[in-house]
Motif scaffolding. Structure first.
Motif, PDB file in Angstrom:
ATOM      1  N   ALA A   1      -6.705  -0.782   2.458  1.00 56.37           N
ATOM      2  CA  ALA A   1      -8.095  -1.071   2.832  1.00 56.37           C
ATOM      3  C   ALA A   1      -8.571  -2.391   2.223  1.00 56.37           C
ATOM      4  O   ALA A   1      -9.392  -3.091   2.822  1.00 56.37           O
ATOM      5  CB  ALA A   1      -9.007   0.072   2.394  1.00 56.37           C
ATOM      6  N   LYS A   2      -8.050  -2.744   1.058  1.00 54.24           N
ATOM      7  CA  LYS A   2      -8.412  -4.007   0.416  1.00 54.24           C
ATOM      8  C   LYS A   2      -7.619  -5.187   0.983  1.00 54.24           C
ATOM      9  O   LYS A   2      -7.865  -6.330   0.622  1.00 54.24           O
ATOM     10  CB  LYS A   2      -8.175  -3.912  -1.097  1.00 54.24           C
ATOM     11  N   GLY A   3      -6.649  -4.883   1.843  1.00 59.96           N
ATOM     12  CA  GLY A   3      -5.856  -5.939   2.466  1.00 59.96           C
ATOM     13  C   GLY A   3      -4.704  -6.433   1.615  1.00 59.96           C
ATOM     14  O   GLY A   3      -4.136  -7.493   1.896  1.00 59.96           O
ATOM     15  N   TRP A   4      -4.310  -5.669   0.585  1.00 58.34           N
ATOM     16  CA  TRP A   4      -3.263  -6.124  -0.324  1.00 58.34           C
ATOM     17  C   TRP A   4      -1.879  -5.604   0.031  1.00 58.34           C
ATOM     18  O   TRP A   4      -0.885  -6.142  -0.429  1.00 58.34           O
ATOM     19  CB  TRP A   4      -3.600  -5.741  -1.756  1.00 58.34           C
TER      20      TRP A   4
ATOM     21  N   VAL B   1       1.519  -0.400  -9.051  1.00 62.55           N
ATOM     22  CA  VAL B   1       2.021  -0.225  -7.689  1.00 62.55           C
ATOM     23  C   VAL B   1       2.259  -1.589  -7.038  1.00 62.55           C
ATOM     24  O   VAL B   1       3.319  -1.827  -6.439  1.00 62.55           O
ATOM     25  CB  VAL B   1       1.037   0.634  -6.859  1.00 62.55           C
ATOM     26  N   LEU B   2       1.306  -2.496  -7.175  1.00 61.46           N
ATOM     27  CA  LEU B   2       1.471  -3.834  -6.611  1.00 61.46           C
ATOM     28  C   LEU B   2       2.679  -4.547  -7.213  1.00 61.46           C
ATOM     29  O   LEU B   2       3.458  -5.190  -6.500  1.00 61.46           O
ATOM     30  CB  LEU B   2       0.201  -4.660  -6.812  1.00 61.46           C
ATOM     31  N   ARG B   3       2.825  -4.441  -8.522  1.00 60.65           N
ATOM     32  CA  ARG B   3       3.976  -5.082  -9.201  1.00 60.65           C
ATOM     33  C   ARG B   3       5.300  -4.527  -8.704  1.00 60.65           C
ATOM     34  O   ARG B   3       6.252  -5.267  -8.459  1.00 60.65           O
ATOM     35  CB  ARG B   3       3.894  -4.869 -10.715  1.00 60.65           C
ATOM     36  N   MET B   4       5.380  -3.205  -8.551  1.00 67.18           N
ATOM     37  CA  MET B   4       6.630  -2.599  -8.083  1.00 67.18           C
ATOM     38  C   MET B   4       6.930  -3.044  -6.651  1.00 67.18           C
ATOM     39  O   MET B   4       8.081  -3.318  -6.310  1.00 67.18           O
ATOM     40  CB  MET B   4       6.554  -1.081  -8.170  1.00 67.18           C
ATOM     41  N   LEU B   5       5.896  -3.149  -5.819  1.00 68.37           N
ATOM     42  CA  LEU B   5       6.120  -3.605  -4.445  1.00 68.37           C
ATOM     43  C   LEU B   5       6.516  -5.075  -4.397  1.00 68.37           C
ATOM     44  O   LEU B   5       7.221  -5.505  -3.486  1.00 68.37           O
ATOM     45  CB  LEU B   5       4.881  -3.350  -3.583  1.00 68.37           C
TER      46      LEU B   5
END
Length: 166
Positions: free
Chosen positions: A85-88, A50-54
């Motif tokens: 929630a983790k701030g990412w 998910v982070l990579r796609m964003l």
């Protein structure tokens, strides 16, 4: 003449270690285990996706993000809440209650920190296979995913055609 016992025996005679589903499950177990060994447990493989796609497509809405990474929308929403929630990431409400997702500077920093370990993971998963076998495995996995995409609970969708590219 074959008896029902013969038919049953031949139907299950395929060695467990030759069954595609079993091998795919084991490969997934190994991949997740190696992911956590190299990257720790701060982020899961799915959260990383998910982070990579964003990172690649900033500002995607949750529904499109779910389609791009092959997740159902409720799972994607749960992951987004955890990542926020983790701030990412940050989630911005759009018209019609959609949510646009963006990486925070902390999320970008995390991806940069993970890059060497992710590269090591990619090499480690294919280590010992030789370049030709590794490329063939990747090609066949892409083909398998493409051919069976619609069988998934959450089929992968791209913006260019409504199926995963293979």
């Amino acid at each position: 003449m074959a008896t029902s016992t013969d038919t049953t025996a031949s139907a299950i005679s395929l060695d467990l270690y030759d069954q595609p589903g079993h091998l795919i499950r084991r490969a997934h177990q190994i991949s997740v285990s190696m992911f956590h060994e190299l990257l720790g447990r701060e982020v899961t493989p799915v959260q990383y996706s998910v982070l990579r796609m964003l990172h690649e497509l900033p500002g995607l809405d949750q529904v499109t993000l779910a389609q791009r990474v092959g997740l159902d929308t409720s799972t994607t929403a749960d992951i987004a809440v955890r990542l926020e929630a983790k701030g990412w990431i940050v989630r911005e409400v759009l018209p019609r209650r959609q949510r646009r997702l963006l990486l925070t500077p902390e999320g970008e920093k995390l991806l940069v920190q993970f890059t060497p370990a992710v590269n090591a993971l990619s090499h480690g998963l294919l280590d010992g296979m030789g370049e030709e076998d590794a490329q063939q495995l990747l090609r066949l996995l892409r083909k398998f995913v493409h051919l069976n995409n619609d069988q998934s609970r959450a089929p992968l969708r791209s913006s260019t055609d409504d199926t995963a590219s293979g």
